[in-house]
Design an enzyme around this catalytic site. Structure first.
Site, PDB file in Angstrom:
ATOM      1  N   MET A  59     -26.009  97.725  66.321  1.00  0.00           N
ATOM      2  CA  MET A  59     -25.335  97.991  67.596  1.00  0.00           C
ATOM      3  C   MET A  59     -23.967  98.637  67.445  1.00  0.00           C
ATOM      4  O   MET A  59     -23.376  99.060  68.433  1.00  0.00           O
ATOM      5  CB  MET A  59     -25.200  96.701  68.413  1.00  0.00           C
ATOM      6  CG  MET A  59     -24.429  95.577  67.761  1.00  0.00           C
ATOM      7  SD  MET A  59     -22.620  95.662  67.904  1.00  0.00           S
ATOM      8  CE  MET A  59     -22.398  95.155  69.604  1.00  0.00           C
ATOM      9  N   TYR A  60     -23.444  98.746  66.227  1.00  0.00           N
ATOM     10  CA  TYR A  60     -22.129  99.361  66.046  1.00  0.00           C
ATOM     11  C   TYR A  60     -22.215 100.849  66.374  1.00  0.00           C
ATOM     12  O   TYR A  60     -22.964 101.595  65.737  1.00  0.00           O
ATOM     13  CB  TYR A  60     -21.620  99.185  64.616  1.00  0.00           C
ATOM     14  CG  TYR A  60     -21.276  97.775  64.207  1.00  0.00           C
ATOM     15  CD1 TYR A  60     -21.122  96.758  65.140  1.00  0.00           C
ATOM     16  CD2 TYR A  60     -21.093  97.456  62.875  1.00  0.00           C
ATOM     17  CE1 TYR A  60     -20.810  95.470  64.756  1.00  0.00           C
ATOM     18  CE2 TYR A  60     -20.767  96.168  62.474  1.00  0.00           C
ATOM     19  CZ  TYR A  60     -20.629  95.180  63.420  1.00  0.00           C
ATOM     20  OH  TYR A  60     -20.316  93.885  63.034  1.00  0.00           O
ATOM     21  N   ALA A  61     -21.417 101.251  67.360  1.00  0.00           N
ATOM     22  CA  ALA A  61     -21.407 102.645  67.822  1.00  0.00           C
ATOM     23  C   ALA A  61     -22.822 103.107  68.146  1.00  0.00           C
ATOM     24  O   ALA A  61     -23.204 104.251  67.883  1.00  0.00           O
ATOM     25  CB  ALA A  61     -20.764 103.559  66.788  1.00  0.00           C
ATOM     26  N   ALA A  62     -23.609 102.195  68.742  1.00  0.00           N
ATOM     27  CA  ALA A  62     -24.976 102.511  69.166  1.00  0.00           C
ATOM     28  C   ALA A  62     -25.823 103.070  68.024  1.00  0.00           C
ATOM     29  O   ALA A  62     -26.627 103.982  68.215  1.00  0.00           O
ATOM     30  CB  ALA A  62     -24.960 103.480  70.342  1.00  0.00           C
ATOM     31  N   GLY A  63     -25.652 102.517  66.841  1.00  0.00           N
ATOM     32  CA  GLY A  63     -26.440 102.934  65.691  1.00  0.00           C
ATOM     33  C   GLY A  63     -25.761 103.955  64.806  1.00  0.00           C
ATOM     34  O   GLY A  63     -26.191 104.186  63.660  1.00  0.00           O
TER      35      GLY A  63
END
Length: 332
Positions: free
Chosen positions: A59-63
Protein backbone atom coordinates in the site's frame (compact mmCIF):
# COMPACT_ATOMS: atom_id res chain seq x y z
CA UNK A 1 29.88 -2.20 8.97
CA UNK A 2 26.50 -2.89 10.57
CA UNK A 3 26.24 -6.09 12.59
CA UNK A 4 24.17 -8.96 11.20
CA UNK A 5 21.99 -10.98 13.53
CA UNK A 6 19.48 -13.78 13.28
CA UNK A 7 15.83 -12.94 12.72
CA UNK A 8 14.10 -14.46 15.72
CA UNK A 9 14.04 -18.27 15.73
CA UNK A 10 15.20 -18.59 12.11
CA UNK A 11 18.56 -19.15 10.48
CA UNK A 12 18.09 -15.95 8.46
CA UNK A 13 20.48 -13.09 9.19
CA UNK A 14 19.41 -9.46 8.85
CA UNK A 15 21.30 -6.22 9.32
CA UNK A 16 20.96 -4.55 12.73
CA UNK A 17 19.12 -1.72 10.98
CA UNK A 18 16.43 -2.04 8.34
CA UNK A 19 15.81 0.61 5.70
CA UNK A 20 12.14 1.50 5.41
CA UNK A 21 11.15 2.02 1.78
CA UNK A 22 7.91 3.91 2.48
CA UNK A 23 9.63 7.19 1.56
CA UNK A 24 10.21 6.04 -2.02
CA UNK A 25 7.76 5.68 -4.90
CA UNK A 26 5.25 7.89 -6.65
CA UNK A 27 5.84 11.54 -5.78
CA UNK A 28 2.23 12.39 -6.63
CA UNK A 29 0.91 10.32 -3.72
CA UNK A 30 2.57 12.19 -0.83
CA UNK A 31 4.57 15.42 -0.81
CA UNK A 32 7.54 13.84 0.95
CA UNK A 33 7.87 10.70 -1.19
CA UNK A 34 11.02 10.52 -3.35
CA UNK A 35 11.16 9.19 -6.89
CA UNK A 36 13.59 6.51 -8.00
CA UNK A 37 16.38 8.89 -8.99
CA UNK A 38 16.29 10.67 -5.62
CA UNK A 39 15.94 7.44 -3.67
CA UNK A 40 18.85 5.57 -5.24
CA UNK A 41 21.73 7.49 -3.55
CA UNK A 42 20.07 6.98 -0.17
CA UNK A 43 19.70 3.24 -0.70
CA UNK A 44 23.28 3.05 -2.01
CA UNK A 45 24.64 4.71 1.14
CA UNK A 46 22.63 2.34 3.31
CA UNK A 47 24.05 -0.67 1.50
CA UNK A 48 27.57 0.74 1.68
CA UNK A 49 27.08 0.97 5.45
CA UNK A 50 26.10 -2.69 5.66
CA UNK A 51 22.30 -2.48 5.63
CA UNK A 52 20.86 -5.54 3.89
CA UNK A 53 17.29 -5.52 5.28
CA UNK A 54 14.65 -3.56 3.32
CA UNK A 55 11.00 -3.14 4.34
CA UNK A 56 8.14 -2.03 2.11
CA UNK A 57 4.39 -2.70 1.73
CA UNK A 58 1.93 -3.10 -1.09
CA UNK A 59 0.00 0.00 0.00
CA UNK A 60 2.97 2.38 0.17
CA UNK A 61 2.42 4.97 -2.56
CA UNK A 62 -0.24 2.65 -3.99
CA UNK A 63 2.35 0.02 -4.88
CA UNK A 64 4.96 2.40 -6.26
CA UNK A 65 7.28 1.78 -3.30
CA UNK A 66 7.51 -1.89 -4.27
CA UNK A 67 8.19 -0.90 -7.87
CA UNK A 68 11.03 1.44 -6.89
CA UNK A 69 12.41 -1.13 -4.43
CA UNK A 70 12.44 -3.75 -7.15
CA UNK A 71 14.20 -1.45 -9.58
CA UNK A 72 16.88 -0.05 -7.26
CA UNK A 73 18.02 -3.09 -5.28
CA UNK A 74 19.28 -5.20 -8.22
CA UNK A 75 21.60 -2.35 -9.20
CA UNK A 76 23.22 -2.27 -5.77
CA UNK A 77 23.05 -5.64 -4.03
CA UNK A 78 22.79 -9.30 -5.01
CA UNK A 79 19.39 -10.86 -4.39
CA UNK A 80 20.87 -13.54 -2.15
CA UNK A 81 22.43 -10.85 0.05
CA UNK A 82 19.30 -8.71 0.37
CA UNK A 83 16.49 -9.47 2.81
CA UNK A 84 13.32 -8.01 1.34
CA UNK A 85 10.14 -7.67 3.39
CA UNK A 86 6.73 -6.46 2.30
CA UNK A 87 3.29 -6.28 3.88
CA UNK A 88 -0.35 -6.99 3.03
CA UNK A 89 -3.75 -5.91 4.39
CA UNK A 90 -4.74 -2.46 3.13
CA UNK A 91 -6.82 -1.94 -0.05
CA UNK A 92 -4.99 -2.47 -3.32
CA UNK A 93 -8.00 -2.91 -5.61
CA UNK A 94 -11.62 -1.66 -5.39
CA UNK A 95 -14.22 -3.66 -3.53
CA UNK A 96 -14.21 -5.69 -0.33
CA UNK A 97 -12.11 -8.52 -1.79
CA UNK A 98 -9.22 -6.18 -2.53
CA UNK A 99 -8.27 -5.74 1.12
CA UNK A 100 -7.91 -7.59 4.40
CA UNK A 101 -6.48 -11.03 5.10
CA UNK A 102 -8.85 -13.38 3.29
CA UNK A 103 -7.39 -16.27 1.34
CA UNK A 104 -8.51 -14.65 -1.90
CA UNK A 105 -6.79 -11.35 -1.15
CA UNK A 106 -3.61 -12.88 0.29
CA UNK A 107 -3.02 -15.12 -2.72
CA UNK A 108 -3.70 -12.30 -5.16
CA UNK A 109 -1.67 -9.76 -3.16
CA UNK A 110 1.53 -11.82 -2.97
CA UNK A 111 1.51 -12.32 -6.73
CA UNK A 112 0.92 -8.60 -7.29
CA UNK A 113 3.72 -7.66 -4.88
CA UNK A 114 6.16 -10.04 -6.55
CA UNK A 115 5.27 -8.60 -9.95
CA UNK A 116 5.91 -5.05 -8.75
CA UNK A 117 9.15 -6.07 -7.02
CA UNK A 118 10.21 -8.13 -10.05
CA UNK A 119 11.20 -10.92 -7.69
CA UNK A 120 10.39 -14.61 -7.44
CA UNK A 121 10.01 -14.46 -3.68
CA UNK A 122 10.15 -12.14 -0.67
CA UNK A 123 12.13 -13.07 2.39
CA UNK A 124 9.53 -11.86 4.87
CA UNK A 125 5.79 -11.50 4.15
CA UNK A 126 4.01 -9.59 6.90
CA UNK A 127 0.38 -8.96 7.70
CA UNK A 128 0.11 -5.18 8.11
CA UNK A 129 -2.80 -5.26 10.55
CA UNK A 130 -5.16 -7.74 12.24
CA UNK A 131 -8.30 -8.49 10.22
CA UNK A 132 -11.30 -8.99 12.53
CA UNK A 133 -13.49 -9.89 9.55
CA UNK A 134 -11.54 -12.99 8.51
CA UNK A 135 -11.13 -16.19 10.57
CA UNK A 136 -7.55 -16.42 11.73
CA UNK A 137 -7.49 -20.04 10.55
CA UNK A 138 -8.15 -18.86 7.00
CA UNK A 139 -5.37 -16.27 7.19
CA UNK A 140 -2.74 -18.56 8.70
CA UNK A 141 -3.61 -21.38 6.30
CA UNK A 142 -3.21 -19.09 3.28
CA UNK A 143 0.09 -17.69 4.58
CA UNK A 144 1.36 -21.23 5.08
CA UNK A 145 0.48 -22.05 1.48
CA UNK A 146 2.34 -18.95 0.29
CA UNK A 147 5.45 -20.15 2.09
CA UNK A 148 5.07 -23.71 0.81
CA UNK A 149 4.70 -22.36 -2.73
CA UNK A 150 8.09 -20.65 -2.36
CA UNK A 151 6.71 -17.13 -2.70
CA UNK A 152 7.82 -16.12 0.80
CA UNK A 153 10.57 -17.58 2.95
CA UNK A 154 9.13 -16.47 6.31
CA UNK A 155 6.06 -14.65 7.61
CA UNK A 156 5.72 -11.84 10.13
CA UNK A 157 3.04 -9.66 11.70
CA UNK A 158 2.59 -5.99 12.59
CA UNK A 159 0.55 -3.77 14.91
CA UNK A 160 -1.92 -5.84 16.87
CA UNK A 161 -2.77 -6.80 20.42
CA UNK A 162 -0.63 -9.43 22.11
CA UNK A 163 -3.62 -11.75 22.51
CA UNK A 164 -4.27 -11.58 18.76
CA UNK A 165 -0.66 -12.43 17.97
CA UNK A 166 -0.70 -15.30 20.46
CA UNK A 167 -3.95 -16.60 18.98
CA UNK A 168 -2.52 -16.62 15.46
CA UNK A 169 0.62 -18.42 16.64
CA UNK A 170 -1.46 -21.02 18.45
CA UNK A 171 -3.53 -21.67 15.33
CA UNK A 172 -0.37 -22.17 13.29
CA UNK A 173 1.13 -24.53 15.86
CA UNK A 174 -2.08 -26.54 16.23
CA UNK A 175 -2.31 -27.12 12.48
CA UNK A 176 1.38 -27.59 11.73
CA UNK A 177 1.45 -24.37 9.72
CA UNK A 178 4.15 -21.73 9.35
CA UNK A 179 4.32 -19.43 12.41
CA UNK A 180 5.22 -15.76 12.49
CA UNK A 181 8.92 -15.14 13.13
CA UNK A 182 8.77 -11.36 13.61
CA UNK A 183 6.66 -8.55 14.99
CA UNK A 184 6.82 -5.09 13.42
CA UNK A 185 5.37 -2.92 16.15
CA UNK A 186 5.10 0.75 17.09
CA UNK A 187 7.91 1.28 19.58
CA UNK A 188 10.12 4.25 20.45
CA UNK A 189 11.01 6.51 23.41
CA UNK A 190 7.71 8.37 23.06
CA UNK A 191 5.59 5.22 22.79
CA UNK A 192 6.65 2.34 25.03
CA UNK A 193 3.28 0.70 25.65
CA UNK A 194 4.48 -2.38 23.75
CA UNK A 195 6.57 -3.14 26.84
CA UNK A 196 3.38 -4.14 28.65
CA UNK A 197 2.56 -7.34 26.76
CA UNK A 198 3.78 -7.62 23.16
CA UNK A 199 7.52 -7.31 23.75
CA UNK A 200 7.56 -9.73 26.73
CA UNK A 201 5.57 -12.17 24.59
CA UNK A 202 8.05 -11.89 21.73
CA UNK A 203 11.04 -12.30 24.05
CA UNK A 204 9.48 -15.36 25.67
CA UNK A 205 8.68 -16.97 22.31
CA UNK A 206 11.90 -15.95 20.57
CA UNK A 207 10.12 -13.76 18.02
CA UNK A 208 12.13 -10.94 16.42
CA UNK A 209 11.05 -7.37 17.20
CA UNK A 210 11.53 -5.01 14.24
CA UNK A 211 9.91 -1.74 15.38
CA UNK A 212 8.72 0.97 13.04
CA UNK A 213 8.75 4.73 13.67
CA UNK A 214 11.90 4.62 15.83
CA UNK A 215 12.13 8.43 15.72
CA UNK A 216 8.42 9.04 16.33
CA UNK A 217 7.86 10.60 12.91
CA UNK A 218 10.75 12.99 13.51
CA UNK A 219 9.75 14.24 16.95
CA UNK A 220 12.71 12.53 18.61
CA UNK A 221 15.11 13.79 15.95
CA UNK A 222 14.11 17.35 16.84
CA UNK A 223 14.02 16.83 20.59
CA UNK A 224 15.91 20.07 21.32
CA UNK A 225 13.37 22.16 19.39
CA UNK A 226 10.18 20.11 19.02
CA UNK A 227 8.01 23.08 18.02
CA UNK A 228 10.18 24.11 15.10
CA UNK A 229 9.26 23.16 11.57
CA UNK A 230 10.42 19.63 10.85
CA UNK A 231 10.66 17.58 7.71
CA UNK A 232 8.20 17.83 4.84
CA UNK A 233 6.85 14.44 5.85
CA UNK A 234 6.33 15.43 9.45
CA UNK A 235 4.65 18.71 8.59
CA UNK A 236 2.29 17.15 6.04
CA UNK A 237 1.51 13.93 7.94
CA UNK A 238 -2.22 13.67 8.79
CA UNK A 239 -1.63 10.95 11.39
CA UNK A 240 1.14 12.33 13.55
CA UNK A 241 -1.14 14.55 15.63
CA UNK A 242 -2.98 11.44 16.80
CA UNK A 243 0.24 9.79 17.95
CA UNK A 244 2.60 12.44 19.31
CA UNK A 245 2.64 15.95 20.72
CA UNK A 246 1.20 15.23 24.18
CA UNK A 247 2.27 17.31 27.15
CA UNK A 248 3.65 14.06 28.61
CA UNK A 249 6.08 13.84 25.68
CA UNK A 250 7.96 16.97 26.74
CA UNK A 251 10.03 15.41 29.57
CA UNK A 252 11.13 12.62 27.23
CA UNK A 253 12.18 15.08 24.55
CA UNK A 254 14.07 17.09 27.16
CA UNK A 255 15.87 13.95 28.37
CA UNK A 256 16.84 13.03 24.80
CA UNK A 257 18.09 16.56 24.12
CA UNK A 258 20.13 16.57 27.35
CA UNK A 259 21.70 13.21 26.58
CA UNK A 260 22.50 14.29 23.02
CA UNK A 261 24.15 17.48 24.29
CA UNK A 262 26.18 15.51 26.84
CA UNK A 263 27.45 13.16 24.15
CA UNK A 264 27.81 15.81 21.45
CA UNK A 265 25.66 13.88 18.95
CA UNK A 266 22.32 14.53 17.23
CA UNK A 267 19.18 13.61 19.13
CA UNK A 268 18.25 11.08 16.44
CA UNK A 269 21.34 9.05 17.27
CA UNK A 270 20.44 8.91 20.96
CA UNK A 271 16.87 7.75 20.24
CA UNK A 272 18.05 5.06 17.84
CA UNK A 273 20.87 3.94 20.12
CA UNK A 274 18.36 3.42 22.94
CA UNK A 275 16.36 1.06 20.71
CA UNK A 276 19.44 -0.71 19.41
CA UNK A 277 20.63 -1.42 22.96
CA UNK A 278 17.34 -3.05 23.92
CA UNK A 279 17.89 -6.82 24.19
CA UNK A 280 14.42 -7.36 22.71
CA UNK A 281 14.96 -5.39 19.50
CA UNK A 282 16.41 -7.11 16.45
CA UNK A 283 16.37 -4.28 13.87
CA UNK A 284 14.58 -0.92 13.98
CA UNK A 285 13.13 0.14 10.63
CA UNK A 286 14.56 3.53 9.74
CA UNK A 287 13.00 5.80 7.14
CA UNK A 288 15.18 8.23 5.21
CA UNK A 289 14.60 11.06 2.78
CA UNK A 290 18.18 12.36 2.99
CA UNK A 291 21.56 10.67 3.07
CA UNK A 292 22.11 12.37 6.42
CA UNK A 293 19.28 10.31 7.88
CA UNK A 294 21.16 7.14 6.91
CA UNK A 295 24.39 8.56 8.35
CA UNK A 296 22.66 9.19 11.68
CA UNK A 297 21.30 5.65 11.73
CA UNK A 298 24.69 4.13 10.98
CA UNK A 299 26.33 6.29 13.65
CA UNK A 300 23.69 5.28 16.19
CA UNK A 301 24.71 1.65 15.72
CA UNK A 302 28.19 2.62 16.95
CA UNK A 303 26.95 4.71 19.89
CA UNK A 304 26.85 3.20 23.38
CA UNK A 305 24.66 4.67 26.09
CA UNK A 306 25.66 3.90 29.66
CA UNK A 307 23.23 2.59 32.25
CA UNK A 308 22.62 6.02 33.79
CA UNK A 309 21.88 7.62 30.43
CA UNK A 310 19.42 4.84 29.63
CA UNK A 311 17.80 5.26 33.04
CA UNK A 312 17.42 9.02 32.52
CA UNK A 313 15.76 8.49 29.15
CA UNK A 314 13.37 5.90 30.52
CA UNK A 315 12.48 7.71 33.75
CA UNK A 316 10.99 10.58 31.75
CA UNK A 317 8.29 8.39 30.20
CA UNK A 318 4.67 8.43 31.36
CA UNK A 319 2.25 5.64 30.40
CA UNK A 320 -0.34 6.51 27.79
CA UNK A 321 -3.26 4.99 25.90
CA UNK A 322 -2.15 2.48 23.31
CA UNK A 323 -1.57 4.41 20.07
CA UNK A 324 -2.41 1.85 17.43
CA UNK A 325 -3.28 3.24 14.02
CA UNK A 326 -6.70 1.82 13.28
CA UNK A 327 -7.42 0.59 9.76
CA UNK A 328 -8.89 3.31 7.58
CA UNK A 329 -9.63 1.72 4.24
CA UNK A 330 -9.35 4.95 2.31
CA UNK A 331 -5.95 5.96 3.77
CA UNK A 332 -3.44 4.65 1.24
Amino acid sequence: MIEQRRLGPTGLYVSRLALGMMSFGDTSRREWVLDEAAAEPIVRRAIEGGITFFDTADMYAAGASEVVTGRILPKLIARDEAVVATKVYYPTTPGPNGRGLSRKHLLAAIDASLARLQMDYVDLYQIHRWDPGTPVEETMGALHDIVKAGKARYIGASTMAAWQFAKAQAVAERNGWTPFVSMQNHYNLLHREEEREMIPLCVDQGVAVVPYSPLARGFLARAAAPQERGSLRRDSDPVQGDLYGRDEDVPVLQAVAACAAELGVPAAQVALAWLLQSPAVTAPIVGATKIGHVEDALAAAELTLDSEQIAQLERAYRPQPLAMEEPVWGRV
